[in-house]
Design a protein around this motif. Structure first.
Motif, PDB file in Angstrom:
ATOM      1  N   ARG A 207       0.831  -1.325   0.130  1.00 50.64           N
ATOM      2  CA  ARG A 207      -0.043  -0.211   0.118  1.00 50.64           C
ATOM      3  C   ARG A 207       0.894   1.229  -0.190  1.00 50.64           C
ATOM      4  O   ARG A 207       0.381   2.268  -0.620  1.00 50.64           O
ATOM      5  N   SER A 232       1.743  -6.882  -2.460  1.00 53.71           N
ATOM      6  CA  SER A 232       0.679  -7.216  -1.178  1.00 53.71           C
ATOM      7  C   SER A 232      -0.783  -7.194  -1.806  1.00 53.71           C
ATOM      8  O   SER A 232      -1.148  -6.741  -2.635  1.00 53.71           O
ATOM      9  N   GLN A 246       0.092 -11.323  -6.268  1.00 58.23           N
ATOM     10  CA  GLN A 246      -0.012 -11.120  -5.042  1.00 58.23           C
ATOM     11  C   GLN A 246       0.837 -12.359  -4.355  1.00 58.23           C
ATOM     12  O   GLN A 246       0.811 -13.333  -4.735  1.00 58.23           O
ATOM     13  N   VAL A 247       1.565 -11.665  -3.241  1.00 59.20           N
ATOM     14  CA  VAL A 247       2.343 -12.839  -2.415  1.00 59.20           C
ATOM     15  C   VAL A 247       1.594 -12.950  -1.032  1.00 59.20           C
ATOM     16  O   VAL A 247       1.253 -11.975  -0.578  1.00 59.20           O
ATOM     17  N   THR A 250      -3.199 -16.208   0.130  1.00 56.34           N
ATOM     18  CA  THR A 250      -4.069 -16.540  -0.898  1.00 56.34           C
ATOM     19  C   THR A 250      -3.390 -16.148  -2.297  1.00 56.34           C
ATOM     20  O   THR A 250      -4.114 -16.070  -3.581  1.00 56.34           O
ATOM     21  N   SER A 265       3.267  -3.908   5.490  1.00 54.90           N
ATOM     22  CA  SER A 265       3.318  -3.780   6.991  1.00 54.90           C
ATOM     23  C   SER A 265       3.708  -5.074   7.540  1.00 54.90           C
ATOM     24  O   SER A 265       4.567  -4.921   8.599  1.00 54.90           O
ATOM     25  N   GLN A 269      -1.043 -12.720   6.899  1.00 58.20           N
ATOM     26  CA  GLN A 269      -1.301 -13.305   5.488  1.00 58.20           C
ATOM     27  C   GLN A 269      -0.246 -13.075   4.537  1.00 58.20           C
ATOM     28  O   GLN A 269      -0.064 -13.779   3.735  1.00 58.20           O
ATOM     29  N   HIS A 270       0.295 -12.030   4.691  1.00 61.49           N
ATOM     30  CA  HIS A 270       1.352 -11.571   3.874  1.00 61.49           C
ATOM     31  C   HIS A 270       2.713 -12.350   4.030  1.00 61.49           C
ATOM     32  O   HIS A 270       3.060 -12.906   3.283  1.00 61.49           O
ATOM     33  N   ASN A 284      10.240   0.898   4.984  1.00 59.78           N
ATOM     34  CA  ASN A 284       8.895   1.036   5.349  1.00 59.78           C
ATOM     35  C   ASN A 284       9.049   2.453   6.397  1.00 59.78           C
ATOM     36  O   ASN A 284      10.255   2.374   7.021  1.00 59.78           O
ATOM     37  N   LEU A 303      10.177   4.951   0.859  1.00 61.33           N
ATOM     38  CA  LEU A 303      10.501   4.097  -0.273  1.00 61.33           C
ATOM     39  C   LEU A 303      10.863   5.221  -1.460  1.00 61.33           C
ATOM     40  O   LEU A 303      11.540   4.531  -2.319  1.00 61.33           O
TER      41      LEU A 303
HETATM   42  C1  LIG Z   1      -8.752 -14.259   3.923  1.00 64.34           C
HETATM   43  C2  LIG Z   1      -7.426 -13.203   3.698  1.00 64.34           C
HETATM   44  C3  LIG Z   1      -6.402 -13.429   3.022  1.00 64.34           C
HETATM   45  C4  LIG Z   1      -5.513 -12.441   2.661  1.00 64.34           C
HETATM   46  N1  LIG Z   1      -4.457 -12.815   1.649  1.00 64.34           N
HETATM   47  C5  LIG Z   1      -3.350 -12.134   1.553  1.00 64.34           C
HETATM   48  C6  LIG Z   1      -2.233 -12.345   0.733  1.00 64.34           C
HETATM   49  O1  LIG Z   1      -2.167 -13.474   0.291  1.00 64.34           O
HETATM   50  N2  LIG Z   1      -1.233 -11.383   0.578  1.00 64.34           N
HETATM   51  C7  LIG Z   1      -1.195 -10.232   1.307  1.00 64.34           C
HETATM   52  O2  LIG Z   1      -0.117  -9.502   1.010  1.00 64.34           O
HETATM   53  N3  LIG Z   1      -2.320  -9.990   2.007  1.00 64.34           N
HETATM   54  C8  LIG Z   1      -3.316 -10.909   2.334  1.00 64.34           C
HETATM   55  N4  LIG Z   1      -4.345 -10.511   3.047  1.00 64.34           N
HETATM   56  C9  LIG Z   1      -4.269  -8.935   3.653  1.00 64.34           C
HETATM   57  C10 LIG Z   1      -3.491  -8.533   4.819  1.00 64.34           C
HETATM   58  O3  LIG Z   1      -4.294  -8.911   5.848  1.00 64.34           O
HETATM   59  C11 LIG Z   1      -3.271  -7.202   4.885  1.00 64.34           C
HETATM   60  O4  LIG Z   1      -4.368  -6.525   4.783  1.00 64.34           O
HETATM   61  C12 LIG Z   1      -2.319  -6.932   3.473  1.00 64.34           C
HETATM   62  O5  LIG Z   1      -1.106  -7.511   3.665  1.00 64.34           O
HETATM   63  C13 LIG Z   1      -1.821  -5.492   3.777  1.00 64.34           C
HETATM   64  O6  LIG Z   1      -1.098  -4.944   2.729  1.00 64.34           O
HETATM   65  P1  LIG Z   1       0.062  -3.710   2.920  1.00 64.34           P
HETATM   66  O7  LIG Z   1       1.136  -4.139   3.958  1.00 64.34           O
HETATM   67  O8  LIG Z   1       0.566  -3.350   1.431  1.00 64.34           O
HETATM   68  O9  LIG Z   1      -0.766  -2.626   3.362  1.00 64.34           O
HETATM   69  P2  LIG Z   1      -0.742  -1.995   4.743  1.00 64.34           P
HETATM   70  O10 LIG Z   1      -0.789  -2.781   5.975  1.00 64.34           O
HETATM   71  O11 LIG Z   1      -1.615  -0.660   4.699  1.00 64.34           O
HETATM   72  O12 LIG Z   1       0.766  -1.396   4.931  1.00 64.34           O
HETATM   73  C14 LIG Z   1       1.368  -0.260   4.012  1.00 64.34           C
HETATM   74  C15 LIG Z   1       2.426  -0.064   4.774  1.00 64.34           C
HETATM   75  O13 LIG Z   1       3.327   1.052   3.852  1.00 64.34           O
HETATM   76  C16 LIG Z   1       4.004   1.777   4.699  1.00 64.34           C
HETATM   77  N5  LIG Z   1       4.209   3.169   3.875  1.00 64.34           N
HETATM   78  C17 LIG Z   1       3.422   4.087   3.454  1.00 64.34           C
HETATM   79  N6  LIG Z   1       3.863   4.997   2.614  1.00 64.34           N
HETATM   80  C18 LIG Z   1       4.917   4.491   2.603  1.00 64.34           C
HETATM   81  C19 LIG Z   1       6.152   5.218   1.859  1.00 64.34           C
HETATM   82  N7  LIG Z   1       5.967   6.218   1.131  1.00 64.34           N
HETATM   83  N8  LIG Z   1       7.534   4.551   2.232  1.00 64.34           N
HETATM   84  C20 LIG Z   1       7.723   3.405   3.010  1.00 64.34           C
HETATM   85  N9  LIG Z   1       6.707   2.897   3.569  1.00 64.34           N
HETATM   86  C21 LIG Z   1       5.437   3.428   3.303  1.00 64.34           C
HETATM   87  C22 LIG Z   1       3.190   1.935   5.949  1.00 64.34           C
HETATM   88  O14 LIG Z   1       3.884   2.231   7.006  1.00 64.34           O
HETATM   89  C23 LIG Z   1       2.600   0.766   6.309  1.00 64.34           C
HETATM   90  O15 LIG Z   1       3.308  -0.161   6.914  1.00 64.34           O
HETATM   91  C24 LIG Z   1      -5.426 -11.406   3.325  1.00 64.34           C
HETATM   92  C25 LIG Z   1      -6.674 -11.032   4.290  1.00 64.34           C
HETATM   93  C26 LIG Z   1      -7.521 -12.031   4.489  1.00 64.34           C
HETATM   94  C27 LIG Z   1      -8.578 -11.724   5.310  1.00 64.34           C
END
Ligand SMILES: Cc1cc2nc3c(=O)[nH]c(=O)nc-3n(C[C@H](O)[C@H](O)[C@H](O)COP(=O)(O)OP(=O)(O)OC[C@H]3O[C@@H](n4cnc5c(N)ncnc54)[C@H](O)[C@@H]3O)c2cc1C
Ligand SMILES: Nc1ncnc2c1ncn2[C@@H]1O[C@H](COP(=O)(O)O)[C@@H](O)[C@H]1O
Lengths: 319, 259
Positions: A207, A232, A246-247, A250, A265, A269-270, A284, A303
C-alpha cells in the motif's frame, strides 16, 4: 530400480520446463528412476533437458481436449501410469493444479499424500515447514505409494545426465474430466520478468507504493536485480498491480534467496507467502511495521527516496 | 437451489500455532477457535447465491464439540441450517479421512452446489474441495474469484498463474473460493439471535455409515515422525534513512554477494 513419476510444470508463457520440474527430478532420483509426465506440446523438445536431470522417459500427453479440462485429466493419466509402471512414488509441483491432482489421485489409488514438502529423503521422509516457517515437520506416507507435492525453490537442481526417451500417451478425456471445461483463458500478466515463484530475487510493493505509477519504482529496482515483482493484497486489491503477483496466503508462496519488501506492513497473511525467503530486506517509513521483525536488513524511510537510490547504486555497480 | 457450505474451525489467525508433544496433532486447545477466514468468503458466496437464485444454505463442519461455535457463526451470518460431525474417533484425521467424512455428510442430500474456502489457515493443504469432488463424482470448480449460475450451468473464474481461466460445469458441483470474490458480511444482532434457534444436526461417524476405524489418527495414511521448532531468526539490522538508506542497502547486498 523402481519408477518415480514426476509431473512437469511448464512455463505458461513459452511452454518450456520450469525450474521446478528440474527440482522435482533432483528429489525423485533419491527415490528411484524418474519418468516425467508432460501435458501439452514441446514434450519431445524438452526430453534433452529432462534427461540432463535424470529422467529416463517423458510421457507426452498431447491434444487440446485434454488441456481444456482442469485437473482431472492429470489424475487420469497419473493413475494409469502408476499402474502401468508400478510406480512407487509421485512428485508434483505445489501449484493449485498440482495439489488438487495429488489429492484426487490419493483418493483414487488409496495412498497417503503430503503437501508442500521442501525436502524428501532417500527413505521417503518428507520435510515440511509449517506455521509460517516456525516449525519443521518430518512425515511419511504410511499407506499406498508416496504422493508428494513439492514447493518451488526448495532444492537446487543437480544434473545427472541420462538418455530420456519420448513416449506418446494416447489418452482420451474421461467422463469425470468432462464435468468441467475451460472455455477461455485470460492472460493478465506482465511478461518479461522471471516467474514469481521461481525467481531468486523478488521485489515487492504494498500500500505504501501509493498507486500503479508508484510500481514503476518497484519494477526498476526489480529489473536492476533481474528480479520478479510481487505485491501485497492491499496493492492488488486496489488494482495497482495484477492479482497473480500477490504474495501471501491467498497469493503465491515464494521462497527466494532475497525478498525486498517496500511499503508492506507485514500482515500475517502476507508473511505466510514469504516467510521462508532466505534474506529479507524491508523498507518502510513506520519503524513499528511488524515486517521489520523478519528483516535481515531494514531501512526506516520513504520508499520513494530509498528505492531509487538503491536502484542507482546497483546500476552503477554493475556498469 | 440447495447449497451446502463447508466450514472449518481453526486457531485464531494471529495465534502462535504449535503441535502437541503428545501426538503431533495441532494443539487446538492452545488458541481461540475461529471460523477459517476463507470460509467466511465461502459462506458469503453461498448466501449471495441463495439470495439471487432462491434456496437454502446448509453449513457443514467436521470438528470437535467447540466447532459448534463456528457452525453458529455461519448461521448468524444467515445460513439456514447446520450439520456438525462430532466424534472422538475423528481426532487426528488426515485429508483422506476428512474428505471421506465430508463426502458422506454431503452425499444424497440433493445439494446443487457445495461451497468451500480454498484453503484452511492451519492445514493449508488446499486439497479438501478437490478430494470431495472426486469422491462425489461431481464437477470441480475451484479457486474461484467469481461465480455465476444460470439454471444448471455454473461458470467460475479460476485464478491461475497468468490471470484466470473461465471454467464451466453443471450442478451438482463443488466450488471453492478465494478472498477476491466478495466482502463477507458481519453477523447482525438479529442474525445472532436468530442463529440460536436454527436447526443443527449433530451426527457421528457411525450415523454417516462409516467405520470409526477408517478415520482418526491411527487410520491416517501419512504420519508425522517428528517435529521441532525452528530457532527464531536472529534479529537483523534496522537503520533509519538519513539520505543514505538506498546506499546502505546496496552495501548490505554487496556484502551478501547479491550485487
Ligand atoms: C482471507 C485473507 C487472505 C489474505 N491474503 C493475503 C495475501 O495473500 N497477501 C497479502 O499481502 N495480504 C493478504 N491479506 C491482507 C492482509 O491482511 C493485509 O491487509 C495486507 O497484506 C496489507 O497490505 P500492505 O502491507 O501493503 O498494506 P498496509 O498494511 O496498509 O501497509 C502499508 C505499509 O506501507 C508503509 N508506507 C506507506 N507509505 C510509505 C512510503 N512512502 N515509504 C515506505 N513505507 C510506506 C506504511 O508504514 C505501512 O506499514 C489477506 C487477508 C485476508 C482476510
Ligand atoms: N473439518 C472440516 N470441516 C468442514 N470443512 C472443512 C474441514 N476441513 C477443511 N474444510 C474445507 O476445505 C477447505 C480447504 O481446506 P484444506 O484443504 O485443509 O486447506 C476449507 O476452506 C474448508 O472449506
Amino acid at each position: 530400480m523402481t519408477t518415480v513419476l514426476v509431473l512437469a510444470e511448464r512455463d505458461s508463457s513459452n511452454g518450456t520446463a520450469k525450474k521446478t520440474t528440474l527440482e522435482l527430478l533432483t528429489l525423485a532420483r533419491r527415490l528411484g528412476e524418474p519418468q516425467v509426465v508432460w501435458f501439452g506440446d514441446q514434450g519431445s523438445e524438452a526430453a534433452s533437458v529432462l534427461g540432463e536431470y535424470g529422467a529416463s522417459a517423458v510421457h507426452v500427453v498431447g491434444g487440446q481436449d485434454m488441456a481444456d479440462h482442469p485437473v482431472v485429466p492429470i489424475v487420469d493419466v497419473l493413475q494409469a501410469l502408476v499402474a502401468e509402471l508400478d510406480a512407487t512414488a509421485v512428485l508434483v509441483p505445489s501449484s493449485a493444479d498440482g495439489k488438487e491432482a495429488a489429492g484426487r489421485l490419493a483418493v483414487r489409488i488409496g495412498s497417503g499424500v503430503i503437501t508442500d514438502a521442501v525436502d524428501i529423503s532417500e527413505s521417503g521422509v518428507a520435510t515440511q515447514s509449517v506455521f509460517g516457517g516456525s516449525t519443521v515437520v518430518h512425515s511419511t506416507v504410511t499407506h499406498g505409494i508416496g504422493i508428494y507435492t513439492v514447493r518451488p525453490n526448495s532444492v537446487a537442481p543437480e544434473p545427472a545426465p541420462t538418455t530420456c526417451g519420448v513416449i506418446e500417451v494416447d489418452s482420451t478425456v474421461s467422463e469425470a474430466a468432462k464435468s468441467a471445461r475451460v472455455v477461455e483463458r485470460t492472460v493478465a500478466g506482465k511478461g518479461g520478468r522471471p516467474e514469481l515463484t521461481e525467481a531468486a530475487v523478488v521485489v515487492s510493493g504494498g500500500r505504501g507504493v501509493g498507486g500503479s505509477e508508484g510500481f514503476e519504482v518497484i519494477e526498476k529496482l526489480a529489473d536492476s536485480l533481474g528480479a520478479a515483482v510481487g505485491a501485497s493484497r492491499a496493492a492488488t486489491d486496489a488494482g495497482w498491480y495484477p492479482h497473480q503477483y500477490q504474495v501471501g496466503q491467498t497469493g503465491k508462496t515464494v521462497s527466494p534467496q532475497l525478498y525486498i519488501a517496500n511499503g508492506i506492513s507485514g500482515a500475517i497473511q502476507h508473511r505466510a507467502g514469504m516467510q521462508t525467503s532466505k534474506v529479507v530486506v524491508v523498507v518502510n517509513k513506520d519503524a513499528e511495521a511488524p515486517l521489520f521483525e523478519l528483516a535481515d536488513f531494514g531501512v526506516v524511510g520513504d520508499l520513494f527516496e530509498v528505492v531509487p537510490q538503491l536502484t542507482d547504486e546497483i546500476d552503477s555497480r554493475s556498469n | 437451489m440447495k447449497i451446502a457450505v463447508c466450514v472449518k474451525q481453526v486457531p485464531d489467525t494471529w495465534a502462535e500455532k504449535t503441535l502437541s508433544a503428545e501426538d503431533s496433532t495441532l494443539d487446538r486447545a492452545a488458541a481461540d477457535g475461529v471460523l477459517n477466514e476463507l470460509d467466511e468468503y465461502a459462506v458469503e458466496e453461498a448466501l449471495q447465491l441463495a439470495e439471487a437464485h432462491g434456496g437454502e444454505v446448509t453449513v457443514v463442519s467436521m470438528g470437535p464439540e467447540r466447532a459448534a461455535e463456528t457452525v453458529r457463526k455461519a448461521l448468524s451470518m444467515g445460513a439456514d441450517a447446520g450439520i456438525h460431525v462430532v466424534d472422538d474417533s475423528l481426532h487426528g484425521s488426515d485429508a483422506i479421512a476428512t474428505s471421506a467424512v465430508l463426502a458422506a455428510a454431503l452425499d444424497g442430500k440433493g445439494f446443487d452446489l457445495i461451497v468451500f474456502g480454498s484453503e484452511s489457515t492451519d492445514a493449508r493443504m488446499s486439497v479438501i474441495p478437490a478430494m470431495v469432488a472426486e469422491r462425489l463424482g461431481i464437477a470441480q470448480l475451484t479457486f474461484a474469484q467469481r461465480v455465476s449460475v444460470s439454471g444448471s450451468d455454473v461458470t467460475i473464474e479460476r485464478v491461475t498463474d497468468y490471470g484466470f481461466d473461465t471454467v464451466t460445469g453443471s450442478t451438482p458441483a463443488v466450488i471453492s473460493v478465494v478472498e477476491k470474490i466478495n466482502e463477507p458480511r458481519y453477523p447482525s444482532f438479529k442474525g445472532i439471535m436468530a442463529a440460536k434457534k436454527k436447526p443443527v444436526d449433530t451426527v457421528t461417524v457411525a450415523d454417516l455409515g462409516l467405520e470409526a476405524a477408517t478415520v482418526g489418527q491411527a487410520a491416517a495414511w501419512s504420519a508425522v515422525q517428528d517435529f521441532a521448532a525452528r530457532p527464531p531468526k536472529p534479529a537483523g539490522t534496522v537503520v533509519t534513512d538519513e539520505g543514505d538508506g538506498g546506499s546502505r542497502i546496496a552495501a548490505y547486498l554487496t556484502e551478501q554477494k547479491f550485487i
